[in-house]
Scaffold this motif. Structure first.
Motif, PDB file in Angstrom:
ATOM      1  N   UNK A 130       0.871  -1.177   0.000  1.00 30.71           N
ATOM      2  CA  UNK A 130       0.000   0.000   0.000  1.00 30.71           C
ATOM      3  C   UNK A 130       0.902   1.220   0.000  1.00 30.71           C
ATOM      4  N   UNK A 131       0.882   1.985  -1.099  1.00 31.72           N
ATOM      5  CA  UNK A 131       1.796   3.113  -1.240  1.00 31.72           C
ATOM      6  C   UNK A 131       1.054   4.408  -1.548  1.00 31.72           C
ATOM      7  N   UNK A 132      -0.202   4.487  -1.132  1.00 32.87           N
ATOM      8  CA  UNK A 132      -1.022   5.667  -1.435  1.00 32.87           C
ATOM      9  C   UNK A 132      -1.252   6.568  -0.226  1.00 32.87           C
ATOM     10  N   UNK A 133      -1.182   6.009   0.978  1.00 34.95           N
ATOM     11  CA  UNK A 133      -1.520   6.793   2.161  1.00 34.95           C
ATOM     12  C   UNK A 133      -3.000   7.060   2.289  1.00 34.95           C
ATOM     13  N   UNK A 134      -3.810   6.219   1.642  1.00 37.10           N
ATOM     14  CA  UNK A 134      -5.264   6.392   1.656  1.00 37.10           C
ATOM     15  C   UNK A 134      -5.933   5.141   2.226  1.00 37.10           C
ATOM     16  N   UNK A 135      -7.012   5.333   3.017  1.00 38.21           N
ATOM     17  CA  UNK A 135      -7.689   4.211   3.638  1.00 38.21           C
ATOM     18  C   UNK A 135      -8.224   3.224   2.600  1.00 38.21           C
ATOM     19  N   UNK A 136      -8.722   3.731   1.474  1.00 39.60           N
ATOM     20  CA  UNK A 136      -9.239   2.833   0.436  1.00 39.60           C
ATOM     21  C   UNK A 136      -8.163   1.877  -0.064  1.00 39.60           C
ATOM     22  N   UNK A 137      -6.932   2.368  -0.173  1.00 37.78           N
ATOM     23  CA  UNK A 137      -5.836   1.515  -0.638  1.00 37.78           C
ATOM     24  C   UNK A 137      -5.492   0.453   0.403  1.00 37.78           C
ATOM     25  N   UNK A 138      -5.588   0.807   1.684  1.00 40.59           N
ATOM     26  CA  UNK A 138      -5.364  -0.182   2.746  1.00 40.59           C
ATOM     27  C   UNK A 138      -6.437  -1.263   2.682  1.00 40.59           C
TER      28      UNK A 138
ATOM     29  N   UNK B 210       2.613  -1.614   4.527  1.00 43.35           N
ATOM     30  CA  UNK B 210       2.041  -0.264   4.520  1.00 43.35           C
ATOM     31  C   UNK B 210       3.161   0.760   4.377  1.00 43.35           C
ATOM     32  N   UNK B 211       3.209   1.398   3.206  1.00 44.67           N
ATOM     33  CA  UNK B 211       4.258   2.369   2.901  1.00 44.67           C
ATOM     34  C   UNK B 211       3.736   3.797   3.020  1.00 44.67           C
ATOM     35  N   UNK B 212       2.486   4.035   2.646  1.00 42.73           N
ATOM     36  CA  UNK B 212       1.921   5.377   2.597  1.00 42.73           C
ATOM     37  C   UNK B 212       1.730   6.009   3.967  1.00 42.73           C
ATOM     38  N   UNK B 213       1.704   7.343   3.983  1.00 39.70           N
ATOM     39  CA  UNK B 213       1.487   8.107   5.218  1.00 39.70           C
ATOM     40  C   UNK B 213       0.092   8.713   5.157  1.00 39.70           C
ATOM     41  N   UNK B 214      -0.823   8.299   6.036  1.00 35.35           N
ATOM     42  CA  UNK B 214      -2.193   8.837   5.986  1.00 35.35           C
ATOM     43  C   UNK B 214      -2.258  10.265   6.506  1.00 35.35           C
TER      44      UNK B 214
END
Length: 331
Positions: A229-237, A252-256
């Motif tokens: 997951x590299x978007x930082x978005x809940x939908x991507x998680x 989990x790579x993204x920063x929410x």
């Protein structure tokens, strides 16, 4: 020297300040290229990241290449670990108790003409690498660390959910690691197309989770062995957890933006998932330099916009609109 400081969210100002005086063990650098990272955008749009909030005008910028006062071309590791805490001694400097990170919290970064860094943070750049290539080694290092956490093996299937620069670097590294099937998604059509160009077998437009059926169809219903997951978005998680196989891994790579990540406990438990979070990188610069030097990973094609230091505000506005891929500020 010219310096760009963030005074409040959305407010970057150009200043004239004295050159820094290197402390013991530091080297004076003439900054040449600085990448605009997603975490820089969090500072720019929100005035902070998590519990680190803007308290005084801050110089952003941690994807850095430069020339030393001795004339050597270098890439700069922005993470200054103490080297003696429990986690440093265990070989995890990215988890250092006393970490200082350029362009974060109270530590100024590299959006300025000159900066000083510890000599141990400097890595010589081969002549074949440009200064922009050198700045790209930091996001490549994060991608390498993510791949390491995923423990990829030849023949595995991989999902990359979020195709900004780090996601696209993960796509390339997954291919290099022998992944047999790489599926990628993003909410922006030009990033979906970029994922195809960088090696994804299937690339789909993300639609707030509604693309899950198409994802499962594309991977023949089995799911992926490792989801990044590299978007930082809940939908991507959510899609990452739904798309991974039982016993698989979610990295989990993204920063929410809201400093919160959640997932369905029942789904994750029943699948017996391993969920790992990426904290920057560790010991990756030498590997990153080798990969780029040998043209095994393409960082140069990710750079779509270049701006001079005095147009940093314009560069951040373009990045905020998610135009192109990677934006480089040339100093």
């Amino acid at each position: 020297m010219e310096v760009v400081r963030l005074h409040a969210h959305g407010e970057l100002r150009l200043h004239d300040e004295p050159e820094p005086a290197p402390a013991a063990g530091e080297v004076l650098l003439q900054v040449k290229a600085v990448g605009v990272c997603g975490s820089d955008l969090h500072w720019f749009t929100e005035g902070g990241i998590g519990d680190a909030q803007l308290e005084k005008p801050l110089i952003l910028g941690h994807e850095i290449s430069a020339i030393t006062d001795g004339g050597e071309r270098v890439a700069v590791d922005p993470a200054i670990a103490c080297g003696h805490c429990e986690f440093c001694e265990r070989g995890h400097p990215n988890l250092c108790d006393n970490m200082i990170f350029a362009g974060h919290d109270k530590t100024d970064g590299a959006l300025r003409e000159y900066a000083s860094f510890p000599a141990r943070c400097l890595f010589p750049l081969p002549d074949s690498l440009s200064f922009a290539d050198g700045a790209m080694l930091e996001p490549l290092g994060v991608a390498i660390h993510a791949i390491d956490l995923g423990k990829l093996r030849a023949g595995m299937s991989v999902g990359v959910f979020g195709c900004g620069p780090i996601g696209l670097l993960i796509v390339q590294l997954a291919r290099l690691s022998g992944a047999s099937n790489i599926l990628a998604t993003d909410i922006l059509p030009h990033r979906v197309e970029a994922a195809k160009g960088f090696g994804a077998d299937q690339a789909l437009l993300a639609e707030a989770g509604r693309e899950l059926d198409a994802i499962l169809t594309a991977i023949e219903g089995r799911g992926v062995d490792v989801a990044f997951e590299a978007a930082g978005e809940q939908e991507a998680v959510d899609v990452s957890v739904a798309a991974v196989v039982p016993g698989g891994k979610v990295i989990l790579v993204g920063i929410p933006a809201d400093d919160r990540t959640s997932f369905s406990a029942s789904v994750a438990r029943r699948k017996g998932l391993t969920i790992k979070l990426v904290r920057r990188m560790k010991h990756t610069y030498p590997r990153a330099i080798e990969l780029v030097s040998k043209r095994l990973v393409d960082v140069r094609s990710l750079v779509t916009h270049r701006f001079p230091l005095e147009k940093t505000a314009e560069a951040f506005a373009v990045a905020q609109r998610r135009e192109g891929l990677k934006i480089i500020i040339e100093v």
